[in-house]
Write a protein that holds these residues in place. Structure first.
Motif, PDB file in Angstrom:
ATOM      1  N   CYS A   1      12.220  44.397  22.903  1.00  0.00           N
ATOM      2  CA  CYS A   1      12.008  45.838  22.990  1.00  0.00           C
ATOM      3  C   CYS A   1      13.295  46.609  22.696  1.00  0.00           C
ATOM      4  O   CYS A   1      14.373  46.016  22.554  1.00  0.00           O
ATOM      5  CB  CYS A   1      11.482  46.193  24.379  1.00  0.00           C
ATOM      6  SG  CYS A   1      12.667  45.870  25.697  1.00  0.00           S
TER       7      CYS A   1
ATOM      8  N   ARG B   1       6.432  41.635  29.715  1.00  0.00           N
ATOM      9  CA  ARG B   1       5.757  42.785  29.133  1.00  0.00           C
ATOM     10  C   ARG B   1       4.618  43.241  30.030  1.00  0.00           C
ATOM     11  O   ARG B   1       4.012  42.445  30.738  1.00  0.00           O
ATOM     12  CB  ARG B   1       5.264  42.455  27.726  1.00  0.00           C
ATOM     13  CG  ARG B   1       4.159  41.459  27.706  1.00  0.00           C
ATOM     14  CD  ARG B   1       3.962  40.848  26.327  1.00  0.00           C
ATOM     15  NE  ARG B   1       3.323  39.581  26.521  1.00  0.00           N
ATOM     16  CZ  ARG B   1       2.055  39.324  26.221  1.00  0.00           C
ATOM     17  NH1 ARG B   1       1.311  40.221  25.646  1.00  0.00           N
ATOM     18  NH2 ARG B   1       1.539  38.146  26.483  1.00  0.00           N
TER      19      ARG B   1
ATOM     20  N   TYR C   1       3.582  45.913  26.082  1.00  0.00           N
ATOM     21  CA  TYR C   1       4.681  46.855  25.868  1.00  0.00           C
ATOM     22  C   TYR C   1       5.730  46.673  26.953  1.00  0.00           C
ATOM     23  O   TYR C   1       5.484  46.046  27.986  1.00  0.00           O
ATOM     24  CB  TYR C   1       4.167  48.299  25.866  1.00  0.00           C
ATOM     25  CG  TYR C   1       3.594  48.739  27.193  1.00  0.00           C
ATOM     26  CD1 TYR C   1       4.355  49.467  28.101  1.00  0.00           C
ATOM     27  CD2 TYR C   1       2.295  48.406  27.561  1.00  0.00           C
ATOM     28  CE1 TYR C   1       3.850  49.846  29.330  1.00  0.00           C
ATOM     29  CE2 TYR C   1       1.773  48.786  28.784  1.00  0.00           C
ATOM     30  CZ  TYR C   1       2.547  49.519  29.661  1.00  0.00           C
ATOM     31  OH  TYR C   1       2.037  49.887  30.882  1.00  0.00           O
ATOM     32  N   CYS C   2       6.915  47.227  26.730  1.00  0.00           N
ATOM     33  CA  CYS C   2       7.966  47.208  27.743  1.00  0.00           C
ATOM     34  C   CYS C   2       7.731  48.370  28.698  1.00  0.00           C
ATOM     35  O   CYS C   2       7.650  49.526  28.266  1.00  0.00           O
ATOM     36  CB  CYS C   2       9.339  47.333  27.090  1.00  0.00           C
ATOM     37  SG  CYS C   2      10.685  47.501  28.300  1.00  0.00           S
TER      38      CYS C   2
ATOM     39  N   THR D   1       8.455  50.502  24.452  1.00  0.00           N
ATOM     40  CA  THR D   1       8.281  49.906  23.132  1.00  0.00           C
ATOM     41  C   THR D   1       6.986  49.102  23.060  1.00  0.00           C
ATOM     42  O   THR D   1       6.776  48.192  23.860  1.00  0.00           O
ATOM     43  CB  THR D   1       9.459  48.966  22.796  1.00  0.00           C
ATOM     44  OG1 THR D   1      10.671  49.697  22.817  1.00  0.00           O
ATOM     45  CG2 THR D   1       9.283  48.304  21.437  1.00  0.00           C
TER      46      THR D   1
ATOM     47  N   LEU E   1       4.829  46.141  21.790  1.00  0.00           N
ATOM     48  CA  LEU E   1       5.261  44.815  21.353  1.00  0.00           C
ATOM     49  C   LEU E   1       4.157  43.963  20.740  1.00  0.00           C
ATOM     50  O   LEU E   1       4.345  43.411  19.662  1.00  0.00           O
ATOM     51  CB  LEU E   1       5.854  44.042  22.537  1.00  0.00           C
ATOM     52  CG  LEU E   1       7.102  44.616  23.191  1.00  0.00           C
ATOM     53  CD1 LEU E   1       7.326  43.995  24.557  1.00  0.00           C
ATOM     54  CD2 LEU E   1       8.295  44.385  22.285  1.00  0.00           C
ATOM     55  N   THR E   2       3.030  43.820  21.463  1.00  0.00           N
ATOM     56  CA  THR E   2       2.049  42.806  21.086  1.00  0.00           C
ATOM     57  C   THR E   2       0.621  43.322  21.081  1.00  0.00           C
ATOM     58  O   THR E   2       0.296  44.345  21.672  1.00  0.00           O
ATOM     59  CB  THR E   2       2.092  41.604  22.052  1.00  0.00           C
ATOM     60  OG1 THR E   2       1.739  42.054  23.367  1.00  0.00           O
ATOM     61  CG2 THR E   2       3.440  40.932  22.066  1.00  0.00           C
TER      62      THR E   2
ATOM     63  N   PHE F   1       2.647  40.354  16.942  1.00  0.00           N
ATOM     64  CA  PHE F   1       3.827  41.175  17.224  1.00  0.00           C
ATOM     65  C   PHE F   1       4.010  42.220  16.136  1.00  0.00           C
ATOM     66  O   PHE F   1       3.858  41.922  14.950  1.00  0.00           O
ATOM     67  CB  PHE F   1       5.096  40.307  17.265  1.00  0.00           C
ATOM     68  CG  PHE F   1       5.166  39.386  18.440  1.00  0.00           C
ATOM     69  CD1 PHE F   1       5.825  39.774  19.592  1.00  0.00           C
ATOM     70  CD2 PHE F   1       4.576  38.145  18.398  1.00  0.00           C
ATOM     71  CE1 PHE F   1       5.893  38.928  20.686  1.00  0.00           C
ATOM     72  CE2 PHE F   1       4.630  37.292  19.490  1.00  0.00           C
ATOM     73  CZ  PHE F   1       5.295  37.686  20.631  1.00  0.00           C
TER      74      PHE F   1
ATOM     75  N   VAL G   1       9.805  44.915  16.112  1.00  0.00           N
ATOM     76  CA  VAL G   1      10.415  44.368  17.324  1.00  0.00           C
ATOM     77  C   VAL G   1      11.170  43.064  17.071  1.00  0.00           C
ATOM     78  O   VAL G   1      11.812  42.536  17.969  1.00  0.00           O
ATOM     79  CB  VAL G   1       9.391  44.196  18.471  1.00  0.00           C
ATOM     80  CG1 VAL G   1       8.771  45.534  18.846  1.00  0.00           C
ATOM     81  CG2 VAL G   1       8.328  43.165  18.142  1.00  0.00           C
TER      82      VAL G   1
END
Length: 126
Positions: free
Chosen positions: A10, A60, A73-74, A79, A81-82, A94, A98
């Motif tokens: 992230c 995450r 996400y973070c 952020t 992410l997946t 992904f 990132v």
């Protein structure tokens, strides 16, 4: 796992991942859901089998964006992410941005082009 190592995380660096071996695919997704989730005209995804992926730092958070879909996400910096969904069981996708070196990946196809913004695939529609 394979010898090829892919790494990323992230924006704030609290969540880190690695994937070993070759990706299953690299694609641009033009669906409405990905546009909303990322704020972009389309999203480039790199898919791996879930067993190829490890999380050496952080964890995450998961958002169930629709039935059978989990977006990771973070929780600290936000952020995205997946993506994981029942349509592709056993896979984890992904976002290209990132990865530590996103320039190493080139999309091989466009998917959900029926949802694409009119200008996004202009050269492909000529």
């Amino acid at each position: 796992m394979g010898e090829i190592l892919h790494q990323g995380g992230c924006q704030c660096g609290r969540v880190r991942f690695r994937a070993e071996g070759s990706p299953k695919f690299i694609s641009n997704c033009h669906c409405h859901s990905c546009r909303k989730a990322t704020g972009a005209a389309f999203s480039t995804w790199i898919g791996f089998a879930a067993e190829q992926v490890a999380w050496p730092a952080g964890k995450r958070r998961i958002f169930n964006s629709s039935e059978g879909v989990e977006r990771g996400y973070c929780a600290d910096c936000g952020t995205p992410l997946t993506y994981a969904g029942v349509q592709w069981p056993g896979e984890l996708h992904f976002l290209i941005g990132v990865f530590d070196d996103p320039s190493a990946y080139a999309p091989r196809k466009n998917v959900f082009i029926e949802d694409a913004l009119t200008w996004a695939l202009a050269k492909d529609r000529e």
